[in-house]
Scaffold this motif. Structure first.
Motif: not given
Length: 452
Positions: A125-130, A203-223
């Protein structure tokens, strides 16, 4: 819940027949990884805990001993690697430490070896946001891969889909003892600022942010994988494998979008970090698009992008030594001439007669201008400038070309030409000069893939 099956499953896909190194910093993540492996009977005898000592803070001086004691208590081998992690000009402290660490790991891994690192989903999550904040494209937003080649072996991140809480829970349940890096609390560093000050709010607003951003990262990797396939097809039309150059006439046949893809693929091919959008544009506008008579040059990552005739070059930006004439003892097989260059002679059926070579006073000189040579099979004397132009030798290569003189007369130009006055054909009695040049390699370093 953390189980050793996570690690065994990752390793089973590799058919790991060599050693299993564990990057062990003493922190909780790597300690949990080490503990899980040490408690797995099929792995315990194969693993080696590796601590990289950066030597950057006094508080860390006791950590190698702590790590060695933990490894001994777990009954696994331990290895300490000391590195120079001081930042160079233009390099951040985090980047310098990361580069030093992974350079050491790369040298450690041999064929069939595996390196396990404890990076988890919140690290991703940190890596993708940076990368997002830096304006990265698909490659950066893909984050860290679960698997990547490193040295002669493979790096695996078995915790990359595991959340941080699961790791902490395991550490408490097993009553593990780990070190806390005091610099982790310093928000002067971008990653720490994100971890300490920004992510708790998100995380207070989006508790599952680590999971959802990791999913987005996988989509980017596939693309990105698809983009790489397309880029590779166009790249093969333009790339000259022999000298790692791009053929500009072929490059100019492509659309602008494809040209940008090809430039990025070129950087990846020769081991450089991905160029920024601005740099890609400058290469296309200022170098590829320049007048044929001009000599544009762009410097990046310790290399120079320049053109000559129909080729685009990426050359080491080494300091050019002032070349001095030097004697070459006629019985000495080889001689170093600076700039990672050497000359040697070999027996040959054509070349300079060995009896002349071994009886002569041999000197190595470099161009001063106006040199001429007469070649076997051609009439008249020819200026070196004209010969270099005919042969397509670039101006920067000409400056480094060694000229071999026998008894004060020009006898050979590097390993390209031999003067007609010295040329001979004799199956058993000739020598020929070989010019050896050692090219500098780009740093083999992927900023995104290696972040931790």
């Amino acid at each position: 819940m953390l189980l050793s099956q996570f690690i065994e499953s990752a390793l089973s896909r590799e058919n790991a027949a060599g050693r299993i190194f564990i990057a062990y910093s003493g922190g909780v993540d790597s300690h949990v990884l080490l503990h899980l492996c040490a408690c797995t009977p099929s792995l315990k005898d194969k693993i080696i805990a590796v601590y990289v000592h950066h030597g950057l803070q006094a508080a860390a001086e006791s950590w190698p001993e702590h790590c060695q004691q933990i490894a001994a208590a777990l009954g696994v081998d331990f290895q300490l690697l000391k590195v120079n992690a001081h930042a160079t000009s233009g390099q951040s402290p985090e980047e310098a430490a990361r580069d030093a660490r992974y350079t050491a790991f790369k040298a450690l891994l041999k064929k069939d070896d595996v390196l396990l690192v404890g990076q988890h989903r919140e690290d991703q999550l940190e890596t993708v946001l940076l990368q997002l904040f830096r304006g990265s494209g698909l490659a950066g937003l893909s984050g860290m891969p679960e698997r990547m080649a490193l040295g002669e072996g493979v790096l695996l991140r078995p915790f990359l889909n595991i959340n941080k809480q699961a790791i902490n829970d395991y550490a408490r349940q097993q009553q593990l003892s780990w070190v806390e890096d005091p610099t982790n609390q310093c928000s002067d560093y971008d990653r720490n600022f994100l971890r300490n000050d920004v992510l708790p709010l998100l995380k207070q607003r989006w508790p599952a942010i680590d999971k959802t951003v990791a999913r987005s990262a996988k989509h980017c990797a596939d693309a990105q994988e698809l983009v790489n396939e397309v880029a590779g097809q166009y790249f093969d039309l333009v790339f000259n494998q022999a000298d790692q150059t791009l053929i500009m006439s072929q490059l100019n046949l492509q659309s602008l979008a494809h040209q940008k893809l090809i430039i990025r693929q070129w950087f990846a091919q020769i081991g450089l970090k991905m160029p920024s959008q601005d740099l890609v544009g400058r290469i296309l506008d200022e170098v590829v698009g320049a007048n044929e008579q001009s000599a544009p040059l762009i410097s990046t990552q310790g290399f120079k992008i320049r053109r000559y005739r129909d080729k685009l070059y990426c050359l080491p930006q080494a300091v050019i030594e002032i070349q001095q004439a030097k004697s070459w003892p006629n019985q000495q097989r080889s001689i170093t001439i600076g700039n990672h260059q050497a000359l040697s002679w070999i027996e040959s059926s054509t070349g300079i007669l060995a009896e002349h070579w071994h009886a002569a006073q041999i000197e190595i000189k470099f161009r001063s201008g106006g040199e001429k040579i007469r070649l076997y099979g051609r009439t008249g004397h020819h200026s070196l400038k004209k010969l270099f132009q005919e042969a397509g030798i670039s101006p920067w290569e000409r400056e480094q070309m060694p000229l071999i003189y026998l008894n004060g007369c020009l006898a050979a130009v590097g390993d390209l030409w031999i003067s007609a006055e010295f040329y001979a054909e004799n199956p058993t009695a000739c020598v020929r000069v070989v010019w050896q040049r050692q090219e500098s390699d780009p740093k083999d370093n992927d900023e995104v893939a290696l972040v931790d």
